[in-house]
Design a protein around this motif. Sequence first.
Motif, short mmCIF file in Angstrom:
data_model
loop_
_atom_site.label_atom_id
_atom_site.label_comp_id
_atom_site.label_asym_id
_atom_site.label_seq_id
_atom_site.Cartn_x
_atom_site.Cartn_y
_atom_site.Cartn_z
N MET A 1 0.83 -1.20 0.00
CA MET A 1 0.00 0.00 0.00
C MET A 1 0.87 1.26 0.00
O MET A 1 0.55 2.24 -0.68
N LEU A 2 1.97 1.22 0.74
CA LEU A 2 2.81 2.41 0.85
C LEU A 2 3.63 2.69 -0.40
O LEU A 2 4.12 3.81 -0.58
N THR A 3 3.78 1.69 -1.27
CA THR A 3 4.58 1.89 -2.48
C THR A 3 4.07 3.06 -3.30
O THR A 3 4.85 3.78 -3.93
N GLY A 4 2.77 3.28 -3.29
CA GLY A 4 2.19 4.37 -4.06
C GLY A 4 2.62 5.75 -3.59
O GLY A 4 2.45 6.73 -4.33
N PHE A 5 3.16 5.84 -2.39
CA PHE A 5 3.60 7.13 -1.87
C PHE A 5 5.09 7.41 -2.15
O PHE A 5 5.56 8.52 -1.92
N ARG A 6 5.81 6.41 -2.62
CA ARG A 6 7.27 6.54 -2.74
C ARG A 6 7.68 7.75 -3.58
O ARG A 6 8.51 8.56 -3.15
N ASP A 7 7.14 7.88 -4.77
CA ASP A 7 7.59 8.96 -5.66
C ASP A 7 7.31 10.33 -5.08
O ASP A 7 8.16 11.23 -5.14
N GLY A 8 6.13 10.51 -4.49
CA GLY A 8 5.80 11.80 -3.89
C GLY A 8 6.67 12.11 -2.70
O GLY A 8 7.13 13.26 -2.53
N TRP A 9 6.95 11.11 -1.88
CA TRP A 9 7.80 11.32 -0.72
C TRP A 9 9.25 11.59 -1.15
O TRP A 9 9.95 12.40 -0.53
N ALA A 10 9.69 10.93 -2.22
CA ALA A 10 11.04 11.18 -2.71
C ALA A 10 11.18 12.61 -3.23
O ALA A 10 12.22 13.26 -3.02
N ARG A 11 10.14 13.11 -3.88
CA ARG A 11 10.17 14.49 -4.36
C ARG A 11 10.21 15.46 -3.19
O ARG A 11 10.94 16.46 -3.21
N THR A 12 9.45 15.18 -2.15
CA THR A 12 9.47 16.03 -0.95
C THR A 12 10.86 16.02 -0.32
O THR A 12 11.37 17.06 0.11
N ALA A 13 11.48 14.85 -0.26
CA ALA A 13 12.84 14.75 0.29
C ALA A 13 13.82 15.57 -0.55
O ALA A 13 14.71 16.24 0.00
N GLU A 14 13.67 15.53 -1.85
CA GLU A 14 14.55 16.29 -2.74
C GLU A 14 14.45 17.79 -2.47
O GLU A 14 15.46 18.48 -2.35
N LEU B 1 20.56 22.34 2.36
CA LEU B 1 21.93 22.56 1.91
C LEU B 1 22.28 24.04 1.78
O LEU B 1 23.46 24.39 1.71
N ASN B 2 21.28 24.88 1.75
CA ASN B 2 21.52 26.33 1.67
C ASN B 2 21.81 26.94 3.04
O ASN B 2 22.11 28.13 3.13
N ARG B 3 21.71 26.14 4.11
CA ARG B 3 21.96 26.65 5.45
C ARG B 3 23.36 26.23 5.92
O ARG B 3 23.84 25.14 5.57
N GLU B 4 23.96 27.07 6.73
CA GLU B 4 25.28 26.74 7.25
C GLU B 4 25.19 25.62 8.27
O GLU B 4 26.01 24.69 8.28
N VAL B 5 24.19 25.70 9.17
CA VAL B 5 23.98 24.70 10.21
C VAL B 5 22.49 24.37 10.26
O VAL B 5 21.65 25.27 10.12
N ILE B 6 22.17 23.11 10.45
CA ILE B 6 20.77 22.72 10.64
C ILE B 6 20.64 21.93 11.94
O ILE B 6 21.63 21.41 12.47
N ALA C 1 22.37 10.88 0.44
CA ALA C 1 23.55 10.24 -0.11
C ALA C 1 23.91 10.81 -1.48
O ALA C 1 25.09 10.90 -1.84
N ARG C 2 22.91 11.22 -2.22
CA ARG C 2 23.14 11.78 -3.54
C ARG C 2 23.72 13.20 -3.47
O ARG C 2 24.54 13.58 -4.30
N ARG C 3 23.30 13.96 -2.46
CA ARG C 3 23.63 15.38 -2.43
C ARG C 3 24.66 15.77 -1.37
O ARG C 3 25.22 16.86 -1.45
N VAL C 4 24.90 14.93 -0.38
CA VAL C 4 25.71 15.33 0.77
C VAL C 4 26.98 14.48 0.84
O VAL C 4 26.92 13.25 0.92
N ALA C 5 28.13 15.15 0.80
CA ALA C 5 29.42 14.43 0.89
C ALA C 5 29.72 13.99 2.31
O ALA C 5 30.20 12.88 2.54
N ARG C 6 29.45 14.88 3.27
CA ARG C 6 29.74 14.56 4.67
C ARG C 6 28.67 15.18 5.57
O ARG C 6 28.07 16.22 5.24
N ILE C 7 28.44 14.52 6.71
CA ILE C 7 27.59 15.06 7.77
C ILE C 7 28.50 15.28 8.97
O ILE C 7 29.10 14.32 9.47
N GLU C 8 28.61 16.52 9.42
CA GLU C 8 29.55 16.85 10.49
C GLU C 8 28.81 17.44 11.68
O GLU C 8 27.84 18.19 11.51
#
Length: 407
Positions: free
Chosen positions: A118-131, A138-143, A374-381
Amino acid sequence: MARLSQLVPSSGHEPPILVDDPFSEAVLSSPFEFQHALREAGPVVYLSSHNVYAMGRFEEVRAALVNWQGFESGNGVGLFNPRHETPYRRPPSAILELDPPIHDAPRHALEQALGPRMLTGFRDGWARTAEIMVEELLNREVIDAVADLAEAFPLKVFPEAMGIPEEGRENLLLYSDHNFNSFGPNNALVENGRAAFTKLVGWMGQQGSRESLRPDGLGARIWAKTDEGDLTAAQAAGVIRSLLIAGLDTTVHALGAIIDAFLSAPRQWELLRAEPTRARVAFDEAVRWASPVQTFFRTATRDIGVAGTKIPEGEKILMFLGAANRDPRRWDNPDQFDLNRDPSGHVGFGMGIHRCVGQHVARLEAEVVLHELARRVARIEPSGEPKPHLNNTLRGWKTLPVRLIPA
């Protein structure tokens, strides 16, 4: 740092006694020394601070979780024992604190609504929200990895999937947090949250009403079960409230645990970036390593022997999921977060018929978020001192300041 628990030796088949309070602020902030002492004391221990039996080893915890006939949930999964005490918390939940046969119909409805298919149908929309969210972060210095990600993402996608109104969704976290707090003793954590929780009870009830839900959401599908005769109206409303808790708290604390885990093991982040298909392994390993849900109580339905100790009928027993998930009898180097490990079989979401149905929500949300990070972030510090979030049942972070270094 929490001191090592004091141990009173046992005689005969009486269990050893630990005198430290597992619900003290010191232990809730850093439970590992206490959990080590609990495991080493024996398979069953008596906690004199709350007059309950306890288990911290993997084998005994898992066996008790699957044995719902011997260790019931219907008498409450918290410390409070309605057989002997005046209630200080709300009545049992619609699913978590029920046993078969009355547990079966609402559980089946939950599994249908939150199953992987049932949840598979939400994958694409949730992935877009994550993007979109990761791009903004990534536009912030610290989060703050808690407020800006671990809380923000689930509050965005899951209530929307359920079909509840957008206004007031932040109340879901406060309501759920107090709900889990109340499983522990009636301490300051419970008292401090009671007034705000009481004000939200009516609001939370409205979120489960048929009239307040969009007709295309998961909540409406639950209500459709009443038309088919599978659920009563009271069961449907209760299931929806349980869905909102199961689909949020487990996810919020699991996402926080994942970020914390990669901070502790930056080379594992490099491994995930090289092999993004390990995202699901990373999720389960983080849940094993951190155990966002630390404890649950059960009640003995009869005199039951566990590893030579008799637990009398009607007595509460406290199962330490977090201790079991770091038991060296089950896991090699259990204190290490390791993507080369097979973490399947952990008890971080329980086990058996009461295993957390919200785990599928948490797993899918974590997967889409990890893929985008993983696609966008080289390191988490790390970028400041994190603050633990204290709760009698849950373990997580109140704040977790980090820097996301772009790839």
